[in-house]
Scaffold this motif. Structure first.
Motif, PDB file in Angstrom:
ATOM      1  N   ALA A 128      44.402  44.747  39.927  1.00  0.00           N
ATOM      2  CA  ALA A 128      45.051  43.520  40.397  1.00  0.00           C
ATOM      3  C   ALA A 128      44.020  42.430  40.647  1.00  0.00           C
ATOM      4  CB  ALA A 128      45.845  43.803  41.671  1.00  0.00           C
ATOM      5  N   LEU A 129      42.835  42.829  41.124  1.00  0.00           N
ATOM      6  CA  LEU A 129      41.786  41.867  41.418  1.00  0.00           C
ATOM      7  C   LEU A 129      41.068  41.401  40.150  1.00  0.00           C
ATOM      8  CD1 LEU A 129      40.479  40.574  43.957  1.00  0.00           C
ATOM      9  CD2 LEU A 129      38.761  42.360  43.846  1.00  0.00           C
ATOM     10  N   LEU A 130      40.786  42.334  39.240  1.00  0.00           N
ATOM     11  CA  LEU A 130      39.974  42.014  38.065  1.00  0.00           C
ATOM     12  C   LEU A 130      40.809  41.552  36.874  1.00  0.00           C
ATOM     13  CD1 LEU A 130      37.413  44.957  38.132  1.00  0.00           C
ATOM     14  CD2 LEU A 130      37.154  42.659  39.052  1.00  0.00           C
ATOM     15  N   ILE A 131      41.992  42.132  36.739  1.00  0.00           N
ATOM     16  CA  ILE A 131      42.843  41.799  35.603  1.00  0.00           C
ATOM     17  C   ILE A 131      43.895  40.779  35.988  1.00  0.00           C
ATOM     18  CG2 ILE A 131      44.547  42.740  33.990  1.00  0.00           C
ATOM     19  CD1 ILE A 131      42.971  45.335  33.954  1.00  0.00           C
ATOM     20  N   GLY A 132      44.411  40.908  37.222  1.00  0.00           N
ATOM     21  CA  GLY A 132      45.440  39.992  37.692  1.00  0.00           C
ATOM     22  C   GLY A 132      46.822  40.426  37.248  1.00  0.00           C
ATOM     23  N   GLY A 133      47.811  39.609  37.603  1.00  0.00           N
ATOM     24  CA  GLY A 133      49.176  39.908  37.209  1.00  0.00           C
ATOM     25  C   GLY A 133      49.826  40.944  38.104  1.00  0.00           C
ATOM     26  N   THR A 134      50.870  41.561  37.611  1.00  0.00           N
ATOM     27  CA  THR A 134      51.657  42.542  38.351  1.00  0.00           C
ATOM     28  C   THR A 134      51.751  43.819  37.541  1.00  0.00           C
ATOM     29  OG1 THR A 134      53.731  41.859  37.309  1.00  0.00           O
ATOM     30  CG2 THR A 134      53.040  40.651  39.298  1.00  0.00           C
ATOM     31  N   PRO A 135      52.213  44.935  38.157  1.00  0.00           N
ATOM     32  CA  PRO A 135      52.392  46.169  37.377  1.00  0.00           C
ATOM     33  C   PRO A 135      53.278  45.978  36.149  1.00  0.00           C
ATOM     34  CG  PRO A 135      52.551  46.630  39.726  1.00  0.00           C
ATOM     35  CD  PRO A 135      52.479  45.135  39.583  1.00  0.00           C
ATOM     36  N   GLU A 136      54.191  45.016  36.221  1.00  0.00           N
ATOM     37  CA  GLU A 136      55.118  44.815  35.105  1.00  0.00           C
ATOM     38  C   GLU A 136      54.418  44.230  33.877  1.00  0.00           C
ATOM     39  OE1 GLU A 136      55.818  43.891  38.289  1.00  0.00           O
ATOM     40  OE2 GLU A 136      57.068  45.674  38.572  1.00  0.00           O
ATOM     41  N   ASN A 137      53.385  43.421  34.091  1.00  0.00           N
ATOM     42  CA  ASN A 137      52.694  42.857  32.920  1.00  0.00           C
ATOM     43  C   ASN A 137      51.253  43.357  32.820  1.00  0.00           C
ATOM     44  OD1 ASN A 137      51.383  41.442  34.928  1.00  0.00           O
ATOM     45  ND2 ASN A 137      52.165  39.431  34.341  1.00  0.00           N
ATOM     46  N   LEU A 138      51.034  44.595  33.280  1.00  0.00           N
ATOM     47  CA  LEU A 138      49.688  45.174  33.275  1.00  0.00           C
ATOM     48  C   LEU A 138      49.152  45.319  31.849  1.00  0.00           C
ATOM     49  CD1 LEU A 138      47.311  46.409  34.805  1.00  0.00           C
ATOM     50  CD2 LEU A 138      48.515  48.608  34.788  1.00  0.00           C
ATOM     51  N   LYS A 139      50.003  45.699  30.910  1.00  0.00           N
ATOM     52  CA  LYS A 139      49.525  45.885  29.533  1.00  0.00           C
ATOM     53  C   LYS A 139      48.950  44.583  28.975  1.00  0.00           C
ATOM     54  CE  LYS A 139      52.428  49.792  28.170  1.00  0.00           C
ATOM     55  NZ  LYS A 139      53.469  50.293  27.229  1.00  0.00           N
ATOM     56  N   GLU A 140      49.644  43.485  29.219  1.00  0.00           N
ATOM     57  CA  GLU A 140      49.134  42.200  28.746  1.00  0.00           C
ATOM     58  C   GLU A 140      47.802  41.875  29.404  1.00  0.00           C
ATOM     59  OE1 GLU A 140      52.141  42.834  29.755  1.00  0.00           O
ATOM     60  OE2 GLU A 140      53.563  42.169  28.222  1.00  0.00           O
ATOM     61  N   GLY A 141      47.691  42.182  30.701  1.00  0.00           N
ATOM     62  CA  GLY A 141      46.439  41.946  31.410  1.00  0.00           C
ATOM     63  C   GLY A 141      45.301  42.786  30.867  1.00  0.00           C
ATOM     64  N   ILE A 142      45.599  44.052  30.545  1.00  0.00           N
ATOM     65  CA  ILE A 142      44.569  44.929  29.994  1.00  0.00           C
ATOM     66  C   ILE A 142      44.078  44.398  28.648  1.00  0.00           C
ATOM     67  CG2 ILE A 142      44.181  47.218  28.980  1.00  0.00           C
ATOM     68  CD1 ILE A 142      45.932  48.366  31.220  1.00  0.00           C
ATOM     69  N   LEU A 143      44.991  43.944  27.820  1.00  0.00           N
ATOM     70  CA  LEU A 143      44.598  43.411  26.517  1.00  0.00           C
ATOM     71  C   LEU A 143      43.724  42.164  26.667  1.00  0.00           C
ATOM     72  CD1 LEU A 143      47.902  43.859  24.486  1.00  0.00           C
ATOM     73  CD2 LEU A 143      45.777  45.161  24.256  1.00  0.00           C
ATOM     74  N   GLU A 144      44.076  41.314  27.624  1.00  0.00           N
ATOM     75  CA  GLU A 144      43.268  40.121  27.861  1.00  0.00           C
ATOM     76  C   GLU A 144      41.884  40.499  28.400  1.00  0.00           C
ATOM     77  OE1 GLU A 144      43.445  35.962  30.448  1.00  0.00           O
ATOM     78  OE2 GLU A 144      45.238  37.192  30.219  1.00  0.00           O
ATOM     79  N   PHE A 145      41.846  41.475  29.306  1.00  0.00           N
ATOM     80  CA  PHE A 145      40.593  41.968  29.872  1.00  0.00           C
ATOM     81  C   PHE A 145      39.713  42.540  28.760  1.00  0.00           C
ATOM     82  CE2 PHE A 145      38.061  45.253  32.067  1.00  0.00           C
ATOM     83  CZ  PHE A 145      37.548  44.532  33.122  1.00  0.00           C
ATOM     84  N   ARG A 146      40.328  43.300  27.873  1.00  0.00           N
ATOM     85  CA  ARG A 146      39.593  43.928  26.776  1.00  0.00           C
ATOM     86  C   ARG A 146      39.032  42.874  25.822  1.00  0.00           C
ATOM     87  NH1 ARG A 146      38.827  44.517  21.119  1.00  0.00           N
ATOM     88  NH2 ARG A 146      37.399  46.271  21.023  1.00  0.00           N
TER      89      ARG A 146
END
Length: 287
Positions: free
Chosen positions: A179-197
């Motif tokens: 939540a701190l490093l990727i941001g967003g919510t559990p519902e859009n975690l996949k999108e956050g992971i892709l952006e982080f990657r």
């Protein structure tokens, strides 16, 4: 044989009057030993009673080597652990301590060059000496680099986290850290992971979800496991046991669904026991 080098802090976790040997990279190393892996542990203790006790502990658990340095000035670390009603831990960590001063030497160089994987976290990199030692090792090795995000406020900076993530092949974090490093919510975690990657280019990103299992992005595909439900005693070491199982099986080339299932199973077992390093029983065997 896969040689795994775990680098970072070793300390005493104080639960009231009880003291238990701990530190995330040391816990990962202990779990790897339980799982039959070939592992080395690198850290630094103080030349004091607490440090001598940790050396004895490492010798008793097959983790002592010439990678354990002794500091004649800085003390061994003793952490105060506080558990809430759900068994979740918070930590009071003194500074500076012996593992803030891990030195770059020939023993570490050789271990890093021979390693198949290096597991490291963010806590031991809160100060410049240990951080520079680690970064030098990572620059000189072809080992798989596994970053265990371990945010313990106020013992990190975003710039250090970014540097450690940028050099990693595998990044593991929990939901709060995500939540701190990727941001967003559990519902859009996949999108956050892709952006982080897209920013850090790791080939594997794992987010653990406590009792709800874990989600992994690996080789351009998502994998999920719902976890195992247990009566939580305390969460100390659960993530470390998960990571040990994950790394051990990743190096063996097992399929990701199988890796996730085993890692979640072991993490749940540890959360249902007191302390970071319970001995595995038939409920998590065969490993």
């Amino acid at each position: 044989m896969n040689n795994i080098l775990c680098f970072g802090e070793i300390l005493w976790d104080a639960f009231g009057d009880e003291k238990v040997a701990g530190g995330a990279p040391m816990n990962v190393a202990r779990h790897l030993v339980q799982q039959g892996a070939d592992v080395l542990f690198a850290s630094r203790v103080g030349d004091d009673e607490s440090g001598h006790g940790l050396v004895d502990f490492l010798k008793a658990n097959g983790l002592y080597s010439d990678l354990i340095q002794v500091d004649t000035h800085l003390p061994t670390c003793e952490v105060t652990v506080q558990l809430d009603k759900d068994g979740h831990a918070t930590y009071i960590i003194p500074q500076p301590v012996s593992w803030d001063n891990i030195q770059h030497d020939n023993n570490l160089d050789e271990a890093a060059k021979e390693a198949s994987a290096i597991v490291y976290g963010s806590l031991a990199c809160r100060d410049t000496t240990t951080r520079d030692t680690l970064l030098n090792l990572l620059n000189e090795t072809t080992a798989l680099k596994i970053f265990d995000v371990n945010l313990r406020p106020p013992h990190y900076t975003l710039s250090t986290i970014e540097t450690l993530a940028a050099g990693a092949n595998v990044i593991k974090m929990n939901e709060d850290e995500a939540a701190l490093l990727i941001g967003g919510t559990p519902e859009n975690l996949k999108e956050g992971i892709l952006e982080f990657r897209s920013k850090y280019h790791a080939q594997t990103i794992c987010v653990t979800r406590g009792g709800d299992g874990a989600i992994v992005w690996h080789d351009y595909q998502f994998y999920e496991h719902p976890g195992y439900k247990v009566q939580v005693v305390d969460t100390v070491g659960a993530g470390d046991s998960f990571l040990a199982a994950f790394v051990n099986r990743l190096l063996k080339g097992q399929p990701m669904p199988q890796i996730l299932e085993t890692a979640c199973k072991i993490g749940a077992f540890v959360a249902g026991k007191r302390g970071a390093n319970p001995v595995y029983d038939e409920s998590v065997l065969p490993l």
